[in-house]
Design a protein around this motif. Sequence first.
Motif, PDB file in Angstrom:
ATOM      1  N   VAL A 247       0.836  -1.205   0.000  1.00 16.34           N
ATOM      2  CA  VAL A 247       0.000   0.000   0.000  1.00 16.34           C
ATOM      3  C   VAL A 247       0.869   1.253   0.000  1.00 16.34           C
ATOM      4  CG1 VAL A 247      -1.723   1.310   1.293  1.00 16.34           C
ATOM      5  CG2 VAL A 247      -1.893  -1.176   1.166  1.00 16.34           C
ATOM      6  N   PHE A 248       1.899   1.270   0.844  1.00 14.23           N
ATOM      7  CA  PHE A 248       2.778   2.432   0.936  1.00 14.23           C
ATOM      8  C   PHE A 248       3.472   2.680  -0.394  1.00 14.23           C
ATOM      9  CE2 PHE A 248       6.551   4.800   2.213  1.00 14.23           C
ATOM     10  CZ  PHE A 248       6.046   5.697   3.143  1.00 14.23           C
ATOM     11  N   SER A 249       3.987   1.634  -1.011  1.00 13.84           N
ATOM     12  CA  SER A 249       4.678   1.775  -2.295  1.00 13.84           C
ATOM     13  C   SER A 249       3.720   2.210  -3.395  1.00 13.84           C
ATOM     14  CB  SER A 249       5.348   0.454  -2.679  1.00 13.84           C
ATOM     15  OG  SER A 249       6.310   0.084  -1.725  1.00 13.84           O
ATOM     16  N   CYS A 250       2.488   1.718  -3.344  1.00 17.57           N
ATOM     17  CA  CYS A 250       1.492   2.116  -4.341  1.00 17.57           C
ATOM     18  C   CYS A 250       1.159   3.594  -4.217  1.00 17.57           C
ATOM     19  CB  CYS A 250       0.220   1.282  -4.187  1.00 17.57           C
ATOM     20  SG  CYS A 250       0.356  -0.403  -4.829  1.00 17.57           S
ATOM     21  N   ILE A 251       1.074   4.106  -3.003  1.00 16.47           N
ATOM     22  CA  ILE A 251       0.776   5.522  -2.808  1.00 16.47           C
ATOM     23  C   ILE A 251       1.909   6.382  -3.350  1.00 16.47           C
ATOM     24  CG2 ILE A 251       0.425   7.325  -1.078  1.00 16.47           C
ATOM     25  CD1 ILE A 251      -1.081   5.292   0.596  1.00 16.47           C
ATOM     26  N   VAL A 252       3.162   5.964  -3.100  1.00 15.66           N
ATOM     27  CA  VAL A 252       4.307   6.688  -3.656  1.00 15.66           C
ATOM     28  C   VAL A 252       4.205   6.735  -5.173  1.00 15.66           C
ATOM     29  CG1 VAL A 252       6.808   6.695  -3.965  1.00 15.66           C
ATOM     30  CG2 VAL A 252       5.847   6.149  -1.738  1.00 15.66           C
ATOM     31  N   ASP A 253       3.854   5.599  -5.769  1.00 16.12           N
ATOM     32  CA  ASP A 253       3.774   5.528  -7.225  1.00 16.12           C
ATOM     33  C   ASP A 253       2.598   6.329  -7.762  1.00 16.12           C
ATOM     34  OD1 ASP A 253       5.302   4.022  -9.375  1.00 16.12           O
ATOM     35  OD2 ASP A 253       3.235   3.572  -9.941  1.00 16.12           O
ATOM     36  N   ILE A 254       1.487   6.379  -7.025  1.00 18.97           N
ATOM     37  CA  ILE A 254       0.332   7.187  -7.441  1.00 18.97           C
ATOM     38  C   ILE A 254       0.708   8.658  -7.491  1.00 18.97           C
ATOM     39  CG2 ILE A 254      -1.914   8.053  -6.671  1.00 18.97           C
ATOM     40  CD1 ILE A 254      -2.565   5.211  -5.747  1.00 18.97           C
ATOM     41  N   VAL A 415      -6.077  -0.446  -7.663  1.00 23.83           N
ATOM     42  CA  VAL A 415      -6.423  -1.855  -7.903  1.00 23.83           C
ATOM     43  C   VAL A 415      -5.274  -2.760  -7.482  1.00 23.83           C
ATOM     44  CG1 VAL A 415      -6.985  -3.547  -9.684  1.00 23.83           C
ATOM     45  CG2 VAL A 415      -7.971  -1.254  -9.788  1.00 23.83           C
ATOM     46  N   THR A 416      -4.043  -2.315  -7.761  1.00 34.17           N
ATOM     47  CA  THR A 416      -2.854  -3.104  -7.404  1.00 34.17           C
ATOM     48  C   THR A 416      -2.788  -3.348  -5.906  1.00 34.17           C
ATOM     49  OG1 THR A 416      -1.639  -2.135  -9.260  1.00 34.17           O
ATOM     50  CG2 THR A 416      -0.344  -3.226  -7.553  1.00 34.17           C
ATOM     51  N   ALA A 417      -3.013  -2.283  -5.118  1.00 36.95           N
ATOM     52  CA  ALA A 417      -2.903  -2.395  -3.664  1.00 36.95           C
ATOM     53  C   ALA A 417      -3.874  -3.438  -3.112  1.00 36.95           C
ATOM     54  CB  ALA A 417      -3.164  -1.035  -3.017  1.00 36.95           C
ATOM     55  N   PHE A 418      -5.094  -3.452  -3.636  1.00 31.35           N
ATOM     56  CA  PHE A 418      -6.092  -4.401  -3.123  1.00 31.35           C
ATOM     57  C   PHE A 418      -5.869  -5.821  -3.638  1.00 31.35           C
ATOM     58  CE2 PHE A 418      -8.396  -0.392  -2.489  1.00 31.35           C
ATOM     59  CZ  PHE A 418      -8.835  -0.565  -1.180  1.00 31.35           C
ATOM     60  N   THR A 419      -5.576  -5.947  -4.921  1.00 29.15           N
ATOM     61  CA  THR A 419      -5.478  -7.295  -5.495  1.00 29.15           C
ATOM     62  C   THR A 419      -4.216  -8.030  -5.059  1.00 29.15           C
ATOM     63  OG1 THR A 419      -4.519  -6.320  -7.492  1.00 29.15           O
ATOM     64  CG2 THR A 419      -6.892  -6.754  -7.500  1.00 29.15           C
ATOM     65  N   LEU A 420      -3.090  -7.318  -4.937  1.00 30.89           N
ATOM     66  CA  LEU A 420      -1.857  -7.992  -4.525  1.00 30.89           C
ATOM     67  C   LEU A 420      -1.956  -8.503  -3.093  1.00 30.89           C
ATOM     68  CD1 LEU A 420       1.088  -5.922  -6.068  1.00 30.89           C
ATOM     69  CD2 LEU A 420       0.011  -7.995  -6.920  1.00 30.89           C
ATOM     70  N   MET A 421      -2.700  -7.786  -2.251  1.00 31.27           N
ATOM     71  CA  MET A 421      -2.879  -8.242  -0.870  1.00 31.27           C
ATOM     72  C   MET A 421      -3.944  -9.334  -0.773  1.00 31.27           C
ATOM     73  SD  MET A 421      -2.569  -4.799   1.477  1.00 31.27           S
ATOM     74  CE  MET A 421      -4.015  -4.043   0.778  1.00 31.27           C
ATOM     75  N   ARG A 422      -4.945  -9.258  -1.639  1.00 30.82           N
ATOM     76  CA  ARG A 422      -6.060 -10.212  -1.547  1.00 30.82           C
ATOM     77  C   ARG A 422      -5.779 -11.515  -2.286  1.00 30.82           C
ATOM     78  NH1 ARG A 422      -9.017 -13.605  -1.188  1.00 30.82           N
ATOM     79  NH2 ARG A 422     -11.308 -13.679  -1.034  1.00 30.82           N
ATOM     80  N   PHE A 423      -5.160 -11.429  -3.456  1.00 27.72           N
ATOM     81  CA  PHE A 423      -5.000 -12.610  -4.300  1.00 27.72           C
ATOM     82  C   PHE A 423      -3.548 -13.037  -4.484  1.00 27.72           C
ATOM     83  CE2 PHE A 423      -8.840 -10.366  -5.773  1.00 27.72           C
ATOM     84  CZ  PHE A 423      -9.788 -11.343  -5.531  1.00 27.72           C
ATOM     85  N   GLY A 424      -2.651 -12.497  -3.703  1.00 32.03           N
ATOM     86  CA  GLY A 424      -1.245 -12.881  -3.821  1.00 32.03           C
ATOM     87  C   GLY A 424      -0.553 -12.131  -4.943  1.00 32.03           C
ATOM     88  N   ARG A 425       0.497 -12.729  -5.497  1.00 30.61           N
ATOM     89  CA  ARG A 425       1.308 -12.054  -6.506  1.00 30.61           C
ATOM     90  C   ARG A 425       1.166 -12.704  -7.890  1.00 30.61           C
ATOM     91  NH1 ARG A 425       1.284  -9.187  -2.496  1.00 30.61           N
ATOM     92  NH2 ARG A 425       3.143  -8.574  -1.293  1.00 30.61           N
TER      93      ARG A 425
END
Length: 576
Positions: A247-254, A415-425
Amino acid sequence: MSKETSIKMEEGSGSHESQFNLDGILSELGSFGKYQLLLLFLLAFRDSFLAMCNFNYVFTAAEVGYRCEVPECELSTTKFNDTWTSFALPNVSNTCYRMAPQYASNGNYTEQDERWLSIWSRNETCLPEHFSNRTMPCQKIVYEDYNSIVAEFDLGCEPWKRTLIGTVHSLGLVFSFIVSGLISDRYGRKVVIVVTPLVVGVAGLIKSFSVNYWMLLVLEFLEAALGYGNASLVLSLETVSQKRRVVFSCIVDILTSIGSAFFGLIAWKVPYWRHMIRAIYAPLLVVVFYIFLVDEGVRWLLAHNKKHEAVRVLNKVAKINKITLSQKAKAMLIKITEERNKSDEANQSSPPEQAHLLSVLRSRKMVMRVALIAASFFCATFVYNGTIINSTTIWGNKYLNFSALLLVAVPTRIVTAFTLMRFGRKAPICVAYSLCAAFFIASAFVPKSIWWASVLFYLVGNMCSSYGMFSMYVVAMEVFPTTSRNSLTNIANTVGRLGSVLAPQAPLLDQFMLGLPSILFGIVALGPAMLALLLPDTSKAVLPDDIADAEKLDEQPEEAQPVPSGTISEQEKERF
């Protein structure tokens, strides 16, 4: 948050007061306090302008419409489009040939024809019957505008020189990612975060004063070779706890994507390439003040036995965030400080940092992992960079298209933040690149009458590519140990960067078939979709600190739970 986390940790740790890991301390400190928010904006500012500079050649070397000068028809003023161009020029755009005048001998213009040209000009007429059905080479090129280096350095009839700039830039990045990775792992993330933007900024400003094409090409390579790197992503992943790192990395990228999208608007309002370059490179010089604003990563400090400095940074975070650490956390920090001298002595007797890279070569699993990620990066960078570069050739305003392709990363990261945590990599990456292939191929076959559908498919395909590219970086960071995380990631990324070296040449395929670049992007996207299935799923694993921990990632079951915040493994006990 700190109160709830502290209670949870106290319950989990029981009577084992010493059993308190770094992930637990980071959880207590929070992930979005004042300290982390400041770091978010600092990294986003730096990365936004670096992203603009990284794609500067998209506009500085943008394709420009051109035609032959026809002196028989160019009277008092020269217009790019005029009524006589329909019969004085071949029915092909951007060609270096023109229709030969009737007086020209065998289609070749000679000095003796000056008399005919003089008579023609005095008549001030330019008629179809004045031209034959033969063609002759251009004597001089006229450009639609003179904002890019294509017109200023007269590259119209040498298109390979235009695309070579992007290729040389990508070759420089190959060298840059190796050097920045080694420096980051050896001397710290902060060194790369501060130094590389300064190098890029200075080199870019000098580049804006280039007097010829070859000077610009050399500076383009030096800028890319001595700057850039992915230390920001590494630091953002290592700054917060395991549950918040994506999540933190996704926010930086956003934030970075929003900032870098302004490049399209800057290029639109400041179209002349020299002025545009100065506008995006000069702000990078401000990063020199990051020396006082950014701290070294705590994980890197602990991995290199700089425990006293790590404790100082953790206490600083707690002070800025106004967090009162639990007694167990304080006891752990005190224990780390007291063991500083003992750790320093052990560090002196340990092998140098280079041994970490050598140990990878002795590990078959790690070598295979580097190879898999390198192959995935090759396909991913070719598709991602190729679509960005090719965005200026699709229908619509090229500046808005470019900004739109960068802004699609904003919803993509959510979408990345939610799916990577919910469905793995693995599954999300595979699905993303499969959709990427479908949308790019579909965009190539949409009729011109509904061009908006082609642009829409292209944007969605780019979203999937952006999703996959970022996810591949996250996986690469998670499967390699802290002691050589940036080095190994960048070694794999360096091999993969060969894909970005080829990407600038992709738009040339439009000469053979309209939409062929998009078809190629779709086919290549299937590569990482299949390769991702061979990598370990790291969504529920703690970041490995050494090679032994990294090798065990393959042995972890898919539904393995993360290590509880209040307890640590036997290996972590030994480290602390």
